[in-house]
Scaffold this motif. Structure first.
Motif, PDB file in Angstrom:
ATOM      1  N   ASP A  48      89.658  75.563   9.810  1.00 28.35           N
ATOM      2  CA  ASP A  48      90.332  76.219   8.691  1.00 28.35           C
ATOM      3  C   ASP A  48      91.565  75.431   8.264  1.00 28.35           C
ATOM      4  O   ASP A  48      92.172  74.702   9.043  1.00 28.35           O
ATOM      5  CB  ASP A  48      90.760  77.638   9.081  1.00 28.35           C
ATOM      6  N   THR A  49      91.909  75.631   6.996  1.00 27.30           N
ATOM      7  CA  THR A  49      93.149  75.078   6.459  1.00 27.30           C
ATOM      8  C   THR A  49      94.156  76.210   6.353  1.00 27.30           C
ATOM      9  O   THR A  49      93.901  77.199   5.661  1.00 27.30           O
ATOM     10  CB  THR A  49      92.905  74.453   5.078  1.00 27.30           C
ATOM     11  N   PRO A  50      95.285  76.120   7.044  1.00 22.38           N
ATOM     12  CA  PRO A  50      96.259  77.225   7.043  1.00 22.38           C
ATOM     13  C   PRO A  50      96.772  77.543   5.643  1.00 22.38           C
ATOM     14  O   PRO A  50      96.827  76.686   4.766  1.00 22.38           O
ATOM     15  CB  PRO A  50      97.397  76.677   7.919  1.00 22.38           C
ATOM     16  N   GLY A  51      97.133  78.824   5.460  1.00 29.41           N
ATOM     17  CA  GLY A  51      97.765  79.247   4.221  1.00 29.41           C
ATOM     18  C   GLY A  51      96.820  79.625   3.110  1.00 29.41           C
ATOM     19  O   GLY A  51      97.251  79.937   1.995  1.00 29.41           O
ATOM     20  N   LEU A  52      95.502  79.611   3.361  1.00 32.74           N
ATOM     21  CA  LEU A  52      94.532  79.948   2.321  1.00 32.74           C
ATOM     22  C   LEU A  52      93.929  81.320   2.589  1.00 32.74           C
ATOM     23  O   LEU A  52      93.807  81.749   3.732  1.00 32.74           O
ATOM     24  CB  LEU A  52      93.418  78.897   2.263  1.00 32.74           C
ATOM     25  N   SER A  53      93.531  81.995   1.513  1.00 26.17           N
ATOM     26  CA  SER A  53      92.893  83.298   1.656  1.00 26.17           C
ATOM     27  C   SER A  53      91.515  83.127   2.278  1.00 26.17           C
ATOM     28  O   SER A  53      90.952  82.024   2.306  1.00 26.17           O
ATOM     29  CB  SER A  53      92.746  83.965   0.286  1.00 26.17           C
ATOM     30  N   LYS A  54      90.959  84.239   2.752  1.00 26.83           N
ATOM     31  CA  LYS A  54      89.640  84.198   3.395  1.00 26.83           C
ATOM     32  C   LYS A  54      88.578  83.680   2.439  1.00 26.83           C
ATOM     33  O   LYS A  54      87.732  82.855   2.809  1.00 26.83           O
ATOM     34  CB  LYS A  54      89.270  85.606   3.894  1.00 26.83           C
ATOM     35  N   ASP A  55      88.612  84.142   1.176  1.00 30.38           N
ATOM     36  CA  ASP A  55      87.624  83.695   0.183  1.00 30.38           C
ATOM     37  C   ASP A  55      87.771  82.208  -0.110  1.00 30.38           C
ATOM     38  O   ASP A  55      86.772  81.486  -0.242  1.00 30.38           O
ATOM     39  CB  ASP A  55      87.770  84.499  -1.108  1.00 30.38           C
ATOM     40  N   THR A  56      89.033  81.744  -0.237  1.00 27.67           N
ATOM     41  CA  THR A  56      89.265  80.325  -0.508  1.00 27.67           C
ATOM     42  C   THR A  56      88.813  79.469   0.657  1.00 27.67           C
ATOM     43  O   THR A  56      88.224  78.392   0.476  1.00 27.67           O
ATOM     44  CB  THR A  56      90.753  80.076  -0.811  1.00 27.67           C
ATOM     45  N   LEU A  57      89.075  79.932   1.874  1.00 23.13           N
ATOM     46  CA  LEU A  57      88.624  79.205   3.061  1.00 23.13           C
ATOM     47  C   LEU A  57      87.106  79.075   3.078  1.00 23.13           C
ATOM     48  O   LEU A  57      86.567  78.004   3.371  1.00 23.13           O
ATOM     49  CB  LEU A  57      89.098  79.920   4.327  1.00 23.13           C
ATOM     50  N   GLU A  58      86.432  80.182   2.748  1.00 28.64           N
ATOM     51  CA  GLU A  58      84.969  80.165   2.751  1.00 28.64           C
ATOM     52  C   GLU A  58      84.430  79.211   1.685  1.00 28.64           C
ATOM     53  O   GLU A  58      83.488  78.449   1.930  1.00 28.64           O
ATOM     54  CB  GLU A  58      84.441  81.584   2.505  1.00 28.64           C
ATOM     55  N   GLN A  59      85.042  79.236   0.498  1.00 28.42           N
ATOM     56  CA  GLN A  59      84.604  78.345  -0.577  1.00 28.42           C
ATOM     57  C   GLN A  59      84.856  76.890  -0.214  1.00 28.42           C
ATOM     58  O   GLN A  59      84.018  76.011  -0.473  1.00 28.42           O
ATOM     59  CB  GLN A  59      85.341  78.694  -1.881  1.00 28.42           C
ATOM     60  N   ASN A  60      86.006  76.626   0.406  1.00 25.84           N
ATOM     61  CA  ASN A  60      86.312  75.252   0.821  1.00 25.84           C
ATOM     62  C   ASN A  60      85.322  74.781   1.876  1.00 25.84           C
ATOM     63  O   ASN A  60      84.868  73.633   1.847  1.00 25.84           O
ATOM     64  CB  ASN A  60      87.734  75.183   1.372  1.00 25.84           C
ATOM     65  N   ARG A  61      84.970  75.685   2.802  1.00 23.21           N
ATOM     66  CA  ARG A  61      84.002  75.323   3.848  1.00 23.21           C
ATOM     67  C   ARG A  61      82.637  74.982   3.223  1.00 23.21           C
ATOM     68  O   ARG A  61      81.995  74.000   3.606  1.00 23.21           O
ATOM     69  CB  ARG A  61      83.869  76.479   4.837  1.00 23.21           C
ATOM     70  N   ARG A  62      82.226  75.770   2.240  1.00 21.04           N
ATOM     71  CA  ARG A  62      80.952  75.498   1.557  1.00 21.04           C
ATOM     72  C   ARG A  62      80.999  74.155   0.827  1.00 21.04           C
ATOM     73  O   ARG A  62      80.031  73.386   0.846  1.00 21.04           O
ATOM     74  CB  ARG A  62      80.630  76.615   0.558  1.00 21.04           C
ATOM     75  N   THR A  63      82.129  73.889   0.153  1.00 25.08           N
ATOM     76  CA  THR A  63      82.270  72.643  -0.600  1.00 25.08           C
ATOM     77  C   THR A  63      82.210  71.438   0.329  1.00 25.08           C
ATOM     78  O   THR A  63      81.509  70.451   0.055  1.00 25.08           O
ATOM     79  CB  THR A  63      83.606  72.635  -1.372  1.00 25.08           C
TER      80      THR A  63
END
Length: 776
Positions: free
Chosen positions: A374-389
């Protein structure tokens, strides 16, 4: 029996159904011929079940009867079942990616031959037929066998085949359509789906058979599912147009506005659901077991290396030699020879012996979407989208065997460089000397990157509901979400290598994935492969001192395990007046950054970049408001102007610090390095002081910065003053450093005052009216 007793089918006795899975599951040594005969039996059961359903339907629906399954249909289906797997080579599915490669390992030139023909036929079949799924390499080879001159003579021989109601050509078309699971096209009928679809005789046999031999219980009730198979009459009236638009259009365009399709009754949902869950379970526990993947990856690699070492690809007759999997391995290992299979001594021999002796490679590194830190400071949805990307980037760049080989070679090179750098810092010197020798002995061939395909599919099987409606089955779970969850949570790639170099290969893999993809795998990834989570601290310090890792990369690998974020158009905060000049500029800049900043930035560094860019845009505004028409004295004058402007906007700017053997120009927000250059007249300001980015990179490595801003003050040499938006360009810095980027601001000076601007004759030229426009 005449066809069954031919060499074509008897060859399948030596081809194991599960490739090399018996090295992990000792009971799973069953062969392809067993499965083929099982599919023939399953076809018989399907035909009997469908015939009973057709009789019931016709009894109750006299005005809309279903056609009976004729003896000719049954006969053609049995033939298709016999021939459907004849395209499998040694090691079953493991060899398919090798069959699709059109180049020798490590070479770019494409070789003509049967592999090219496979690709052409795959493309042709997709153009001719509507398919449930793209045909695999083994299915295409089976089609080539069916369409061969020899098989044409066999199928057209009345005495042998006893004329079963179809001509030889019609029989060939039907068998081809069944093997590839055609929905529409020459020879395709609803019965084609009995051989290849989501509910077919193939799965009805191999799922329980594979589970039984591997000693796994999947709880699959084949009898229940068989009894719920149905022939469905699909019409515009019983298909929901909003959810099944293509089927509705097909029904509307069909003769009598109706077509037949294989499906299930609503009462069969539970059994179908059970089959889907059982199939996924087998992929997770059996087909994608890490030791099975290791063995099959070694088999793929040894075939490719054997081809490379002898200097030419294997001919089709060599791949389909007629010997069993074990014999093929012994030929490749040099233990026995065969007149029909020529090999040269080389690296493949050691790989083949490793498989024969079950000296399988170990996991040095594991990667899956769920493991991405995970990247600290991001919302759960943003983290999930970043992981998918990030996962999509990894997946797209590791889709083919050549791509995975290239990454494995890069990991090998980085592992070697790591060992040499650690030795150079006199850390664990004796061990590093041994590791360097071991890596040199084994070569890049023995570091293998493996990523299995995602075999989950969207549900396309149709179901008939009690009210007569035809729909996609409704399950107790959402199959599409389940497929997505499997992709993110379960699909796992590995870096395999000999046990002796696991630790250094694991470290190299982490470095490569960080630099190439901007990805750090969390502690779960290390725990999953039973590897220590901590890299020996002496190694990291040695790599940092040796210049192989910068401060930021070293910190992310050891203490701040977080993945990076791509820089998007909105992160650039491009001013509105720039966008008015060039509406595409945010996206073209972001695309350029994505090309050169392969990994991305941390959330903290990305926010700092945005802040620095906003201050730079403001500096450009100031520049165009006055400095553009004055003479610039030298580079020092440019630096003073820029430094004061950035500080005036609240940025922390360090100047002149000694780093990496030189003095910094400017260091903004503890994240962005700024190099200043001064130049006279030039036609191309983007080429001025071209080494500036590389100079900045030297400092950036020491400082752990991924971004270098180069500001070039250049004398305007005639021509028009550029727009503000044209002053910014994006450039790569180094071909060996895929995660560092140069932002270049090219600022003209010495432009004429507005009152002294001259006319642009091209823009002022009047357009003469054409004759056609004159009114007569």
């Amino acid at each position: 029996m005449a066809l069954l007793d031919t060499a074509l089918l008897q060859r399948m006795r030596g081809v194991r159904q599960l490739g090399l899975a018996q090295l992990v599951f000792p009971g799973a040594g069953h062969d392809r011929l067993e499965h083929i005969l099982g599919v023939v039996g399953a076809v018989e059961q399907c035909v009997q079940s469908l015939s009973r359903q057709i009789d019931r339907w016709n009894r109750d629906h006299a005005t809309t009867p279903l056609p009976a399954i004729e003896e000719a249909d049954r006969y053609a289906l049995r033939l298709a079942a016999l021939l459907h797997d004849t395209g499998h080579g040694p090691f079953s599915h493991a060899i398919e990616p090798v069959m699709e490669m059109t180049t020798l390992l490590g070479r770019d030139s494409v070789e003509a031959g049967w592999r090219i023909e496979i690709g052409k036929l795959q493309k042709a079949l997709k153009g001719i037929y509507t398919l449930n799924a793209p045909p695999s390499a083994s299915e295409v080879v089976a089609v080539m066998i069916v369409l061969s001159e020899a098989m044409t003579r066999v199928l057209a021989h009345d005495k042998l085949m006893m004329s079963k109601g179809r001509s030889g050509d019609e029989l060939q078309e039907f068998i081809v359509s069944a093997i590839i699971g055609a929905v529409e096209g020459p020879g395709a009928t609803y019965l084609s789906s009995l051989i290849s679809s989501q509910i077919d005789a193939d799965k009805l046999d191999y799922l329980p058979r594979d589970a039984h031999h591997a000693g796994l219980d999947i709880g699959f009730d084949t009898d229940r599912l068989l009894s719920r198979l149905e022939v469905l009459r699909v019409t515009p009236a019983n298909v929901d147009r909003s959810s099944l638009k293509e089927l509705h259009e097909r029904a509307s365009a069909s003769k009598d506005q109706m077509f037949l399709q294989l499906g299930i009754a609503a009462s069969g949902f539970g059994s179908f659901e059970q089959m889907l869950i059982g199939r996924t379970f087998l992929y997770d526990r059996l087909y994608h077991h890490h030791k099975v993947r290791s063995a099959e990856a070694m088999a793929q690699r040894l075939l490719l290396v054997a081809e490379r070492d002898r200097g030419r690809r294997f001919a089709l007759k060599e791949i389909f030699l007629g010997v069993g999997d074990d014999t093929m391995l012994r030929i490749l290992a040099g233990e026995i020879t065969h007149s029909g299979f020529a090999i040269a001594p080389g690296k493949a021999t050691e790989l083949a012996k490793g498989v024969l002796e079950r000296s399988l490679f170990h996991r040095a590194f594991a990667f899956r979407a769920r493991f991405i830190a995970d990247t600290p400071g991001l919302s759960k949805d943003t983290l999930e989208q970043n992981r998918r990307t990030l996962w999509r980037k990894i997946e797209s760049e590791l889709e083919t065997l050549p791509q995975r080989y290239d990454l494995g070679r890069l990991i090998f090179d980085v592992a070697t460089e790591c060992a040499k750098t650690i030795l150079g810092q006199n850390v664990e010197a004796d061990r590093m000397r041994w590791v360097i020798d071991e890596l040199a002995r084994m070569g890049p061939e023995q570091i293998i990157v493996d990523l299995p395909k995602n075999n989950t599919q969207r549900i396309s099987t149709l179901a008939r509901y009690p009210n007569g409606a035809i729909k996609i089955p409704e399950f107790s779970f959402n199959p599409q979400k389940w497929s997505d969850a499997y992709e993110l949570q379960k699909r796992t790639g590995y870096v395999f290598c000999p046990r002796s170099v696991v630790e250094i290969a694991g470290l190299a893999s982490k470095i490569v994935f960080l630099k190439r993809f901007g990805v750090i795998m969390g502690n779960d990834a290390d725990g999953y492969i039973k590897a220590p989570s901590e890299i020996p601290p002496g190694w990291i310090e040695a790599l940092r001192k040796g210049g192989l890792l910068d401060e930021a990369a070293a910190e992310r690998l050891v203490t701040r395990r977080q993945s990076l974020l791509a820089v998007a158009a909105e992160d650039l905060a491009v001013p509105e007046d720039w966008i008015k000049e060039d509406a595409d500029i945010p996206y073209s800049l972001a695309a350029g950054i994505g090309k050169h900043l392969r990994g991305g930035l941390t959330a903290e560094d990305k926010a700092k970049l945005t802040k620095v860019l906003q201050a730079m845009y403001a500096f450009v505004d100031v520049w165009f408001a006055g400095h553009v028409t004055t003479e610039l004295e030298d580079e020092a004058a440019l630096q003073i102007l820029l430094r004061d402007s950035l500080r005036a906007r609240g940025l922390e700017v360090d100047e002149g610090s000694r780093v990496g053997g030189g003095n910094l120009d400017l260091w903004a927000e503890d994240a962005v390095l700024i190099e200043n250059k001064f130049h006279g007249p030039t036609k191309d300001p983007t080429r001025v002081a071209a080494p500036a980015g590389m100079q900045g990179r030297r400092y950036a490595i020491s400082l752990g910065s991924q971004v270098v801003i180069v500001v070039v003050g250049h004398k305007l040499s005639g021509g028009d003053l550029p727009n503000k938006s044209a002053t910014l360009s994006i450039h790569g810095i180094s071909s060996i450093d895929p995660n560092r980027v140069e932002f270049r601001f090219s600022l003209p000076y010495g432009a004429p005052l507005p009152s002294r601007e001259s006319e642009d004759p091209k823009a002022r030229r009047l357009e003469k009216p054409s004759r056609r426009s004159k009114k007569g």
